[in-house]
Design a protein around this motif. Structure first.
Motif, PDB file in Angstrom:
ATOM      1  N   ARG A  19       0.794  -1.228  -0.080  1.00  0.00           N
ATOM      2  CA  ARG A  19      -0.053   0.041  -0.037  1.00  0.00           C
ATOM      3  C   ARG A  19       0.820   1.056   0.031  1.00  0.00           C
ATOM      4  NH1 ARG A  19      -3.940   2.828  -1.418  1.00  0.00           N
ATOM      5  NH2 ARG A  19      -4.632   4.509  -0.291  1.00  0.00           N
ATOM      6  N   LEU A  47       0.777   4.235  -2.590  1.00  0.00           N
ATOM      7  CA  LEU A  47       1.010   5.701  -2.212  1.00  0.00           C
ATOM      8  C   LEU A  47       2.167   6.430  -2.915  1.00  0.00           C
ATOM      9  CD1 LEU A  47      -0.351   5.360   1.295  1.00  0.00           C
ATOM     10  CD2 LEU A  47      -1.547   6.136  -0.721  1.00  0.00           C
ATOM     11  N   ALA A  57       2.124   9.650  -5.153  1.00  0.00           N
ATOM     12  CA  ALA A  57       2.714  10.798  -4.766  1.00  0.00           C
ATOM     13  C   ALA A  57       3.648  11.483  -5.498  1.00  0.00           C
ATOM     14  CB  ALA A  57       3.090  10.752  -3.173  1.00  0.00           C
ATOM     15  N   THR A  73       1.542  13.593  -7.821  1.00  0.00           N
ATOM     16  CA  THR A  73       0.711  14.732  -7.311  1.00  0.00           C
ATOM     17  C   THR A  73       1.239  16.058  -7.101  1.00  0.00           C
ATOM     18  OG1 THR A  73      -1.331  15.002  -6.032  1.00  0.00           O
ATOM     19  CG2 THR A  73       0.633  13.575  -4.970  1.00  0.00           C
ATOM     20  N   GLU A 103      -3.716  16.697  -0.767  1.00  0.00           N
ATOM     21  CA  GLU A 103      -3.638  15.091  -1.153  1.00  0.00           C
ATOM     22  C   GLU A 103      -2.379  14.602  -0.400  1.00  0.00           C
ATOM     23  OE1 GLU A 103      -3.705  13.344  -5.234  1.00  0.00           O
ATOM     24  OE2 GLU A 103      -5.317  14.962  -5.545  1.00  0.00           O
ATOM     25  N   ARG A 104      -1.375  15.397  -0.811  1.00  0.00           N
ATOM     26  CA  ARG A 104      -0.104  14.735   0.043  1.00  0.00           C
ATOM     27  C   ARG A 104      -0.038  14.642   1.428  1.00  0.00           C
ATOM     28  NH1 ARG A 104       3.147  17.679  -3.873  1.00  0.00           N
ATOM     29  NH2 ARG A 104       3.339  19.515  -2.663  1.00  0.00           N
ATOM     30  N   ILE A 122      -1.886  11.570   2.196  1.00  0.00           N
ATOM     31  CA  ILE A 122      -0.982  10.372   1.906  1.00  0.00           C
ATOM     32  C   ILE A 122      -0.071  10.171   3.315  1.00  0.00           C
ATOM     33  CG2 ILE A 122       0.890   9.753   0.635  1.00  0.00           C
ATOM     34  CD1 ILE A 122      -0.523  10.935  -1.750  1.00  0.00           C
ATOM     35  N   LYS A 123       0.455  11.370   3.727  1.00  0.00           N
ATOM     36  CA  LYS A 123       1.247  11.514   4.634  1.00  0.00           C
ATOM     37  C   LYS A 123       0.648  10.749   5.948  1.00  0.00           C
ATOM     38  CE  LYS A 123       3.733  14.229   8.030  1.00  0.00           C
ATOM     39  NZ  LYS A 123       3.834  15.314   8.757  1.00  0.00           N
ATOM     40  N   GLU A 141      -1.815   8.922   6.121  1.00  0.00           N
ATOM     41  CA  GLU A 141      -1.838   7.032   5.724  1.00  0.00           C
ATOM     42  C   GLU A 141      -0.626   6.593   6.216  1.00  0.00           C
ATOM     43  OE1 GLU A 141      -3.842   6.171   2.463  1.00  0.00           O
ATOM     44  OE2 GLU A 141      -3.977   4.003   2.882  1.00  0.00           O
ATOM     45  N   VAL A 142       0.362   7.441   5.513  1.00  0.00           N
ATOM     46  CA  VAL A 142       1.759   6.536   5.833  1.00  0.00           C
ATOM     47  C   VAL A 142       2.336   6.520   7.142  1.00  0.00           C
ATOM     48  CG1 VAL A 142       4.292   6.977   5.405  1.00  0.00           C
ATOM     49  CG2 VAL A 142       2.920   7.070   3.450  1.00  0.00           C
ATOM     50  N   LEU A 167       6.855  14.081   1.504  1.00  0.00           N
ATOM     51  CA  LEU A 167       5.810  14.575   1.365  1.00  0.00           C
ATOM     52  C   LEU A 167       5.321  15.945   2.003  1.00  0.00           C
ATOM     53  CD1 LEU A 167       3.636  11.591   2.135  1.00  0.00           C
ATOM     54  CD2 LEU A 167       3.715  12.499   0.034  1.00  0.00           C
TER      55      LEU A 167
END
Lengths: 294, 454
Positions: free
Chosen positions: A89, A93, A97, A100, A105-106, A109-110, A112-113, A198
Motif C-alpha cells: 500500500r 501511495l 505521490a 501529485t 492530497e499529499r 497520503i502522509k 496514511e503513511v 511529502l
C-alpha cells in the motif's frame, strides 16, 4: 519296576500344580493382554520393548515440538503477510505521490503513511503466548521503539522436530524490517523520510524512496520465504513423526502384547489339559488291591 | 522227638507269620510317614535236628527286620536336593529383586523419559512457571523411584539375611539331633535290635540338612553318621559343630572356626547377598552417580531465571549409594533456580540449556545413553532371573527324578503290603492247620491207644 503310592501321589500332585501354573499363566496373559508379564519372561523382548517405548516418547515429544513450531510459524507468517500488504500500500501511495502536486492530497497520503508506520510497529510488537514474537529471545516492553530502533536480540529460537533435526521458528523484527544498520534500509526510517518528503513536496525524493521501498519489501519477502520454508519442513516432520509413531506402536504391540486368538486357544488347551489331569487323577488314585480283595 | 517236634515247628511258623503281619501293618500304618523306609522280614530255616534217618527241619526263624535303603540313592537325592534348594533360593530372591525394579511399567525408565520430556517442554516456554514445575515434579519422581528401588532392595537383603540366620538356627537344631541319634543307634544295635525307625529319623534329618545347607552324609562302619558340608565335618560321631553366620556384607559361614562353603538354601541366600544382588546394586548406584554428575554439569553450564549460574540439580552421596539420590534443596525450594537459559543476561525466551539437558535423552555418557543403561540393567537382571529359573527348574527336575528313584525302593506300596498280609495270613492258617493235625494225632495216641476191647 516297583511303583509306590508315595511316588504316584507326589508325581500326580506335581503334574497337577504344573498344569495349574500353566493355566494361571495363560489366564493372566489373556487378562492383562500382555505377552511379557515380567522382564525375565523374555529379556530380549523386554529390551526391545523398553527401547521402543523410549523412542515413542521421543517421537511424541518431537510431534509436540513440531506442533508448537507449526503454530508459531503460522502466526509469524500471518503477521509478515499483513506487513507485506501494508508495504504494498505504501508503495502504491508513493507511486501516486510522485505525480501529485496537490498539498492536501499529499497531507492525506502522509497521514496514511504515518498510520501504516504505527501499524507496522504494532506488527513488530506482536506477542504470542505472553512473549514477543519478533524480539529474538528477549522480552522488551516494546520490540521496536517509537523512533524505529530494535530493542530485542538476535536470538534464534529453535525446535527439535526430528532426530538431530532442528528448525528455527522465529524471525526478528530486525531481520524482517532491516532495522539495524546493514544491507537493507530501516523500514521506519524510510517511512519517516517519505513523510518528510511529502511535507516538503520533494517529488524527486519520493522517486528515490520508491527504490528504498523496493529494497525493504525485498527484505521482508526473503524473511517470508524463510518462514515458509521452515513451515514446510515442520509440516513434513509432523507427518513423519506421526507415521513413525504408528509404526513404533505397532512394533511394540508385536513385542509386548499377546495375540488374542492364540492366547484364547492356549487358555482353552490348558483348561482341557488341567481337566484331563484331574480326571486321570480321580480314576487312578483311589485304586488299590483293597478294592478287589474280599 | 517225634510228634512234639512238629508242634514246635508249627509254633515257629505261627510266630513268623504273626511277625510278618505285624511288619506289614507297621508298613501300611506308615505308608505316608515322611522319611519312613519300608521294613522287610528276613526269614531263615532253623538249624535241623539230627535224627537216625538224617536231618529233620526245625521250622522257621525270624532272622531280622531290615529296611530297604540304598546309600547310593540317598547320596543322589541329597546332592540333588542341595542343588535344587540353592538354585531355587537364588531364583526366588532374584525374581523378587526384579519385581522391585518394576520395569517396564513402573520403573526408572519411564521416569527418565518423563524427565527428558519435561526438560524439552521447559525449553519450549522457558518463561512459563508451569514448565519449571513440571521439571521439578519429574526430577522428584525420578529420584524417589530410584530411592524406592534401593529401599526395596535393602529390605529384601535384610529379609534374606534374617532368613539365612533362621536357616542356620534350624540346621544347628537338626545337627544336634543327628549327634544324639548317633549316640542312641549303636547302643540299640548292640542290644541286637536294629533301630530301623531311629535310622529313618536320622536319614530324614540328613535329607533336610542337604536342602538347608547342602550337607552330605555318610554312615560309617560303627553305625554313626558323619554329616559334611563344604568340606567341613558338621557332625562327627556324637559331636556336632554348630554353624555360625558372620555379619554382612561378607556373611561368612563357619563351623568350629573353619570356613564352610555352604550350599542348599543357606548357600543360595548367602550367594544372593554377596554376589547376585551386589552386582545389580552397583549398576543402580553408578547410574545414580553418573546421572547426578552429568545433569549437574549440564545444569551448571546454564543460567537461572535470575541470571545466576546454575547450581547443583541433584545430590548424591557415594558413601550411601542410590538411596541418597535427591533433588538439590536449592532447586526444590525455588523454581527460578532451574537454569533454563544458556547465556547471561538471561533472555526471557532462552530455553537452550533446558534443551541441552533434554538432549541427554539421546546423548551417550560413557558409551551409552541413560535410557540404554536402564535397559542394560533391566536386561542383566532379567537374564539372570531367567537363567537361574532354568537352572532351578533343571535342578528340581533332577531332584524329583532322584527322589522318585529312591521312593521306588524305600517307600511303601500298599498293594505289595496287602499281598504280604494275604501271604502271612495263609501261612498262619496253614500252620494252625498243621498244629491241629498234630494235635489230633496226639489225641488219638494219648486217649485212644490201649483201649482195645473196652
Amino acid at each position: 519296576m516297583r511303583v509306590t503310592n508315595e511316588q504316584m501321589l507326589g508325581n500326580t500332585l506335581r503334574r497337577l500344580s504344573s498344569r495349574l501354573g500353566q493355566y494361571e499363566r495363560a489366564q493372566s496373559q489373556l487378562a492383562s493382554g500382555r505377552r511379557i508379564l515380567t522382564p525375565s519372561d523374555d529379556p530380549g523382548g523386554t529390551v526391545r520393548a523398553l527401547s521402543l517405548r523410549a523412542d515413542e516418547r521421543s517421537r511424541e515429544q518431537e510431534a509436540r515440538n513440531a506442533g508448537d513450531a507449526h503454530s508459531r510459524l503460522q502466526i509469524v507468517d500471518a503477521q509478515l503477510s499483513a506487513a507485506s500488504e501494508r508495504l504494498q500500500r505504501v508503495n502504491d501511495l508513493a507511486v501516486g505521490a510522485a505525480s501529485t502536486k496537490n498539498d492536501s492530497e499529499r497531507a492525506a497520503i502522509k497521514a496514511e503513511v504515518l498510520a501504516i508506520r504505527e501499524e507496522l510497529r504494532g506488527i513488530a510488537n506482536t506477542r504470542y503466548r505472553g512473549a514477543p514474537l519478533f524480539a529474538g529471545m528477549a522480552d522488551p516492553a516494546e520490540v521496536v521503539a517509537a523512533d524505529g530502533t530494535y530493542q530485542g536480540d538476535a536470538g534464534a529460537i529453535e525446535r527439535r522436530i526430528g532426530e538431530g533435526e532442528t528448525v528455527r521458528v522465529n524471525i526478528t523484527a530486525d531481520e524482517a524490517f532491516g532495522l539495524s544498520a546493514g544491507g537493507s534500509p530501516n523500514v521506519f526510517a524510510v517511512l519517516d523520510q517519505f513523510a518528510a518528503q511529502l511535507d516538503a513536496g520533494d517529488t524527486a525524493g519520493v522517486a528515490a524512496t520508491l527504490g528504498s521501498l523496493e529494497q525493504v519489501r525485498g527484505t521482508l519477502g526473503r524473511s517470508q520465504s524463510v518462514v515458509g520454508a521452515a513451515a514446510n519442513r515442520v509440516e513434513s516432520a509432523r507427518q513423519r513423526a506421526s507415521d513413525t509413531l504408528l509404526n513404533l506402536r505397532a512394533e511394540r504391540a508385536e513385542v509386548e502384547d499377546v495375540d488374542m486368538a492364540e492366547a484364547i486357544m492356549t487358555l482353552q488347551t490348558q483348561q482341557v489339559a488341567y481337566e484331563a489331569t484331574l480326571s486321570a487323577m480321580s480314576r487312578a488314585l483311589p485304586q488299590s488291591l483293597v478294592n478287589f480283595l474280599r | 522227638m517225634g510228634n512234639f517236634v512238629s508242634l514246635h515247628t508249627s509254633l515257629t511258623a505261627l510266630r513268623a507269620s504273626q511277625t510278618g503281619l505285624d511288619t506289614a501293618s507297621h508298613n501300611v500304618a506308615n505308608a505316608h510317614t515322611p522319611g519312613y523306609t519300608r521294613q522287610r522280614l528276613e526269614l531263615r530255616a532253623n538249624a535241623p535236628h539230627q535224627t537216625s534217618i538224617g536231618l529233620l527241619g526245625a521250622g522257621v526263624d525270624v532272622a531280622q527286620i531290615t529296611r530297604s535303603r540304598d546309600d547310593f540313592l540317598d547320596r543322589r537325592v541329597r546332592g540333588a536336593a542341595g542343588d535344587a534348594a540353592y538354585q531355587g533360593a537364588r531364583a526366588e530372591l532374584l525374581g523378587r529383586t526384579e519385581a522391585i525394579l518394576a520395569e517396564p511399567d513402573q520403573g526408572v525408565s519411564g521416569e527418565l523419559s518423563a524427565l527428558w520430556d519435561a526438560f524439552e517442554d521447559l525449553s519450549l516456554e522457558p518463561a512459563e512457571p508451569a514448565g519449571r514445575q513440571q521439571v521439578l515434579a519429574a526430577l522428584g519422581s525420578l529420584t524417589s523411584r530410584v530411592r524406592a528401588v534401593d529401599a526395596g532392595w535393602d529390605a529384601l537383603a535384610a529379609d534374606t539375611a534374617d532368613g539365612a540366620a533362621e536357616t542356620v538356627r534350624e540346621a544347628n537344631h537338626l545337627l544336634a539331633r543327628v549327634a544324639e541319634l548317633n549316640a542312641d543307634i549303636p547302643v540299640a544295635s548292640v542290644r541286637g535290635t536294629a533301630p530301623n525307625d531311629l535310622m529313618d529319623e536320622r536319614d530324614l534329618l540328613a535329607d533336610k540338612l542337604a536342602a538347608l545347607v547342602g550337607a552330605g552324609a555318610v554312615v560309617g562302619a560303627d553305625g554313626t553318621m558323619t554329616v559334611t558340608a563344604g568340606g567341613v565335618d558338621l557332625v562327627d560321631g556324637v559331636v556336632a559343630s554348630a554353624l555360625v553366620l558372620g555379619a554382612g556384607p561378607a556373611y561368612a559361614v563357619t563351623a568350629g572356626g573353619a570356613a564352610v562353603d555352604a550350599g542348599g538354601r543357606l548357600g543360595g541366600r548367602v550367594a544372593y547377598l554377596t554376589g547376585d544382588l551386589a552386582a545389580h546394586r552397583t549398576a543402580l548406584d553408578s547410574l545414580a552417580a553418573d546421572l547426578t554428575a552429568e545433569l549437574n554439569t549440564r545444569h551448571a553450564a546454564g543460567f537461572d531465571a535470575g541470571g545466576a549460574g546454575g547450581g547443583a540439580l541433584l545430590t548424591y552421596d557415594p558413601s550411601v549409594g542410590a538411596g541418597s539420590l535427591d533433588v538439590a534443596p536449592a532447586v526444590a525450594a525455588d523454581l527460578d533456580r532451574l537454569a533454563a537459559a544458556a547465556a547471561t543476561p538471561v533472555a526471557a525466551q532462552d530455553g537452550r540449556n533446558a534443551r541441552n539437558l533434554a538432549d541427554l535423552r539421546d546423548a551417550a555418557v560413557g558409551g551409552l545413553t541413560f535410557d540404554g543403561r536402564v535397559r542394560r540393567m533391566t536386561v542383566a537382571l532379567a537374564g539372570d532371573v531367567a537363567a537361574l529359573r532354568r537352572s532351578a527348574d533343571a535342578a528340581e527336575g533332577l531332584q524329583v527324578a532322584a527322589s522318585g528313584a529312591r521312593s521306588n525302593v524305600t517307600a511303601v506300596s500298599i498293594d505289595e503290603e496287602l499281598v504280604s498280609v494275604v501271604q502271612y495270613q495263609r501261612s498262619l492258617e496253614a500252620a494252625s492247620r498243621v498244629m491241629t493235625a498234630v494235635d489230633q494225632a496226639l489225641d488219638v495216641l494219648i486217649n485212644r491207644t490201649g483201649l482195645v476191647g473196652r
